[in-house]
Design an enzyme around this catalytic site. Structure first.
Site, PDB file in Angstrom:
ATOM      1  N   SER A  96      -3.207  -7.314   3.049  1.00 33.96           N
ATOM      2  CA  SER A  96      -3.357  -7.336   4.489  1.00 33.96           C
ATOM      3  C   SER A  96      -3.793  -8.574   5.131  1.00 33.96           C
ATOM      4  CB  SER A  96      -4.572  -6.317   4.656  1.00 33.96           C
ATOM      5  OG  SER A  96      -4.140  -4.997   4.308  1.00 33.96           O
ATOM      6  N   ARG A 105      -2.094  -5.561  -8.707  1.00 32.33           N
ATOM      7  CA  ARG A 105      -1.193  -6.579  -8.311  1.00 32.33           C
ATOM      8  C   ARG A 105      -1.103  -7.465  -9.330  1.00 32.33           C
ATOM      9  NH1 ARG A 105      -3.282  -7.678  -2.350  1.00 32.33           N
ATOM     10  NH2 ARG A 105      -5.197  -7.517  -3.774  1.00 32.33           N
ATOM     11  N   LYS A 156     -18.041  -5.811   8.744  1.00 34.33           N
ATOM     12  CA  LYS A 156     -16.927  -6.757   8.676  1.00 34.33           C
ATOM     13  C   LYS A 156     -15.941  -6.303   9.872  1.00 34.33           C
ATOM     14  CE  LYS A 156     -14.481  -7.799   4.531  1.00 34.33           C
ATOM     15  NZ  LYS A 156     -13.355  -7.120   3.712  1.00 34.33           N
ATOM     16  N   HIS A 173       0.914  -1.214  -0.031  1.00 35.33           N
ATOM     17  CA  HIS A 173       0.013  -0.090   0.052  1.00 35.33           C
ATOM     18  C   HIS A 173       0.922   1.263   0.031  1.00 35.33           C
ATOM     19  CE1 HIS A 173      -3.273  -2.402   2.285  1.00 35.33           C
ATOM     20  NE2 HIS A 173      -3.747  -2.255   1.083  1.00 35.33           N
TER      21      HIS A 173
END
Ligand code: PNS
Length: 162
Positions: free
Chosen positions: A127, A90, A41, A17
């Protein structure tokens, strides 16, 4: 004056990040890293903790600020006058996930998404994986900023004691 929003969950922020944030900060006069709140979440870290960790890791980037938002990302961008969203890519999987969101965001408000390709050194990094590996005792020291690493180990230990 050009400005961009760099959104994400950042639970927690990783060196991947930070690479994207740092590079975005060279392309725009102002970059606001926006922690998107997802009430359904339970994160490992609270939104305030995530903001603190990003702030600690970006002190040297003078044109980077941090915010949080609950709701549509484009409503935040519009409200604050940002015309661009910056995301890292990515892999082709990221592209497949990001493309419809980018198109939806463009359709809703005209706010465009600009993609920066991830440094290949970080293309495996997320993460979620960092949390999983750290939970089982794997070494993630080089994958997150030092202050995040310390907090991560402490939080995992707290959760195991619950
Ligand atoms: O770090 P993440 O979890 O991959 O980030 C995804 C995030 C939070 C940036 C994305 O889910 C998002 O923008 N959520 C905000 C709600 C929203 O605007 N949804 C409509 C997308 S078209």
């Amino acid at each position: 004056m050009t400005g961009a929003v760099c959104p994400g969950s950042f639970d927690p922020v990783t060196v991947g990040h930070l690479d994207i944030i740092t590079r975005a900060a060279t392309q725009f006069d102002e970059v606001v890293v926006t922690v998107m709140i997802n009430k359904s979440k339970r994160g490992l870290f609270t939104v305030d903790e995530r903001i603190e960790m990003i702030a600690e890791a970006t002190t040297q980037l003078k044109n980077v600020t941090i915010a949080s938002w609950h709701g549509l990302l484009v409503d935040y961008a519009k409200q604050e006058g940002y015309t661009a969203i910056v995301k890292g890519l990515r892999s082709a999987n990221d592209f497949d996930y990001e493309l419809p969101m980018a198109q939806m965001n463009q359709k809703l408000t005209g706010v465009d998404t600009l993609f920066l390709t991830a440094d290949p050194a970080y293309s495996f990094l997320s993460s979620s994986l960092v949390k999983e590996v750290a939970t089982f005792g794997g070494d993630v020291k080089d994958m997150v900023p030092a202050s995040v690493h310390a907090r991560l180990l402490a939080r995992i230990a707290e959760r195991k004691a619950e």
